[in-house]
Scaffold this motif. Structure first.
Motif: not given
Length: 472
Positions: A364-365, A368-369, A396, A400
Motif C-alpha cells: 500500500s505504501e 501511494t508513494s 519516499d 517504500a
C-alpha cells in the motif's frame, strides 16, 4: 517530448523489472549436505559410531594370543632316567642353556552380560548419531534459508538503488534544462545533484551488504549464488491454523527425534551399569611349545579350560546411580527439545502473521508513494510545485520500494522457516511464494530471487527444488 520521456524513465525506474535468476533454494540445501562443516562432522560421527558398533560385536568373537620368549640360563639342568631297556636310559632336559618357549591361546567368551550391553549401547549411539545428522541438517538449513533471502533482498536493493540513481539523473537533467531556461533555481540544481550522489552512496552500501550476504551463503553451503534475481511475488494468503503445525507433529521434528534417541541410549547405558554384578564365563584352549620338556619329554603341550569370573566392586553402586540420573537428565532434554520445537514453530507461525501485515502495508505504501511522486513531478513541470517536493517524494518512493523488497523477502523466509521448524515438506510453500490470489494486483512482485531456476520470463511462477532424498 523530452520531459515526457524523462518522466517515463523515472516511473519505470521505480517499478519492478525483470532480472536473471539466482539458483533455487533447494540447490543450496543440497550442496550444504556435502559441504557444510556441521553436516560433515555429524555424518563422520555417525560413520565413526558404525565402526565402534562393529568393534563391539567383534568382542564376542574368539581371540588368539601368541607369545614367544628366549631365555639364556646360566646352568643347564638334565636328568637321566632308567628306561624300559637298562642299556638305553632316558635323558630329560629340565632347564636348557638356551630355552625357547612359545604359547598360542584361543579364548572365546561364552557368557558376558557386559559385552551384550556394550553392543546395545553401541547400537543406541549409532542411532543417536544418525538422528543427530537430521537435527544438524535442520539447523544448517534454517541458517541457509535466512542467508538466502538476505541475498535475495540485497540483490533487489541494489537494483532498486541503481534505478533510483537513474531516476535522480533524469530529474537532474530536467532541472538543468529548466535552470538554463531560467525557470529553476540554482538551489534546485544542487539538490538534484545531491540526490544523485545520495543514490550512489546507497549503491555502495548495497554492494557491501550483498557481498557479506553472499559470502555467508557460500560459507554455509559451499555454493556461490549467481548474480541477478527473478520476480518473487509472495502470496498474501494466511497460513493454516497453528494447530496444523503443532498438534501431533512435535515428535516428528528432527531435534526432538534426536533427543528421544539419545534418551533411549541413556536408558541402555543405565541398565548396562548393572552388568558388573554378573559373572562372566569363557573358554580357552592353548598350545605350548618349549625345549624345556621336563619329565614329560614333549615339545608341544595342549590344554583347554573353562574360566568363571565374578567380581564384586562396591564402586559399581554409585556408578549405577549416576547412570540412572544421566538417563533422567536425557528425559529432561527430550522435554526441553519438545518445548523448544513448539516455541520455534509458534514463533515462526506468528512471524509469518506479522510479515503478512508488513507486506500488505508495504504494498500500500509503495502504491501511494508512486502516485505521490508522479503528482509531485507533474506539479513541478507545470510550475505549480517546488523541486523539494519532488526530491522528498522520490525519497519516499525509494524507501517504500525498499520496504516492499524487505517485507516480501521476510515473508518468503518466514514461510520457509515455519516449514523447516515443523519438519514439513518445503513444497508446501511453493504456492505461497508467488502471487496466485484472486484480486491481487499483478505488480506486487518484488525485484527478488526465484526459489527455483527457470528459463521462462521473470513473470513465470517459481517452484521449489527440494534436494533428492529429503526426509521431509
Amino acid at each position: 517530448m523530452s520531459r515526457a520521456l524523462a518522466l517515463l524513465a523515472v516511473l519505470l525506474a521505480l517499478s519492478p523489472g525483470r532480472a536473471r535468476a539466482i539458483q533455487p533454494l533447494g540447490e543450496f540445501l543440497g550442496a550444504a549436505r556435502k559441504y557444510n562443516h556441521d553436516n560433515r562432522e555429524a555424518a563422520l560421527t555417525a560413520r565413526q559410531r558404525e565402526h565402534q558398533l562393529d568393534q563391539t560385536r567383534w568382542d564376542f568373537t574368539p581371540t588368539i594370543n601368541a607369545t614367544a620368549a628366549y631365555t639364556r640360563n646360566q646352568y643347564e639342568v638334565k636328568v637321566t632316567l632308567p628306561g624300559a631297556d637298562p642299556s638305553q636310559p632316558l635323558t630329560r632336559t629340565i632347564t636348557p642353556y638356551n630355552q625357547l618357549d612359545a604359547q598360542l591361546t584361543l579364548t572365546q567368551p561364552i557368557l558376558d552380560i557386559g559385552l551384550v550391553r556394550n553392543i546395545e549401547i553401541a547400537r543406541a549411539n549409532l542411532a543417536s548419531g544418525q538422528a543427530r545428522i537430521a537435527a544438524t541438517r535442520l539447523q544448517v538449513e534454517q541458517s541457509i534459508a535466512e542467508a538466502y533471502f538476505q541475498v535475495v533482498a540485497a540483490e533487489a536493493f541494489i537494483r532498486a538503488a541503481h534505478e533510483v540513481v537513474q531516476a535522480a539523473t533524469a530529474s537532474l537533467e530536467i532541472v538543468q534544462k529548466r535552470a538554463a531556461a531560467g525557470v529553476a533555481s540554482d538551489l534546485d540544481r544542487r539538490r538534484a545533484e545531491v540526490e544523485v550522489e545520495r543514490g550512489n552512496k546507497s549503491i555502495a552500501d548495497a554492494d557491501f551488504n550483498l557481498e557479506i550476504a553472499r559470502q555467508r551463503l557460500v560459507s554455509l553451503s559451499g555454493l556461490a549464488p549467481e548474480p541477478g534475481e527473478l520476480e518473487l511475488a509472495v502470496s498474501l494468503r494466511p497460513e493454516p491454523p497453528l494447530a496444523n503445525f503443532v498438534d501431533g507433529r512435535i515428535d516428528q521434528v528432527a531435534s526432538v527425534r534426536a533427543a528421544t534417541v539419545e534418551a533411549h541410549g541413556a536408558d541402555i547405558t543405565a541398565r548396562s551399569a548393572s552388568a558388573a554384578f554378573y559373572p562372566t564365563l569363557s573358554a580357552s584352549a592353548g598350545e605350548r611349545f618349549t625345549n624345556a620338556t621336563g619329565f614329560l619329554g614333549k615339545y608341544a603341550i595342549a590344554s583347554a579350560s573353562l574360566n568363571l569370573g565374578w567380581r564384586f566392586d562396591l564402586a559399581v553402586i554409585p556408578q549405577l546411580r549416576a547412570a540412572r540420573i544421566q538417563a533422567e537428565l536425557a528425559g529432561v532434554r527430550v522435554d526441553r527439545a519438545r518445548q523448544l520445537a513448539h516455541d520455534q514453530i509458534h514463533r515462526a507461525w506468528h512471524q509469518v502473521k506479522a510479515a503478512l501485515a508488513r507486506a500488505r502495508a508495504a504494498r500500500s505504501e509503495r502504491d501511494t508513494s508512486r502516485a505521490a511522486f508522479k503528482q509531485a513531478h507533474q506539479r513541478y513541470e507545470a510550475g505549480t510545485g517546488i523541486f523539494l517536493e519532488v526530491t522528498q517524494a522520490e525519497r519516499d518512493a525509494f524507501s517504500a520500494q525498499i520496504s516492499l523488497i524487505q517485507a516480501n523477502a521476510d515473508l518468503a523466509h518466514a514461510r520457509i522457516a515455519l516449514r523447516l521448524a515443523a519438519g514439513r515438506d518445503l513444497r508446501e510453500a511453493e504456492a505461497l511464494l508467488h502471487s496466485a490470489d484472486p484480486g491481487e494486483p499483478a505488480d506486487n512482485a518484488m525485484p527478488g530471487a526465484s526459489i527455483a531456476p527457470s528459463t521462462a520470463p521473470a513473470a513465470t511462477q517459481p517452484t521449489i527444488a527440494v534436494p533428492a532424498g529429503d526426509s521431509r
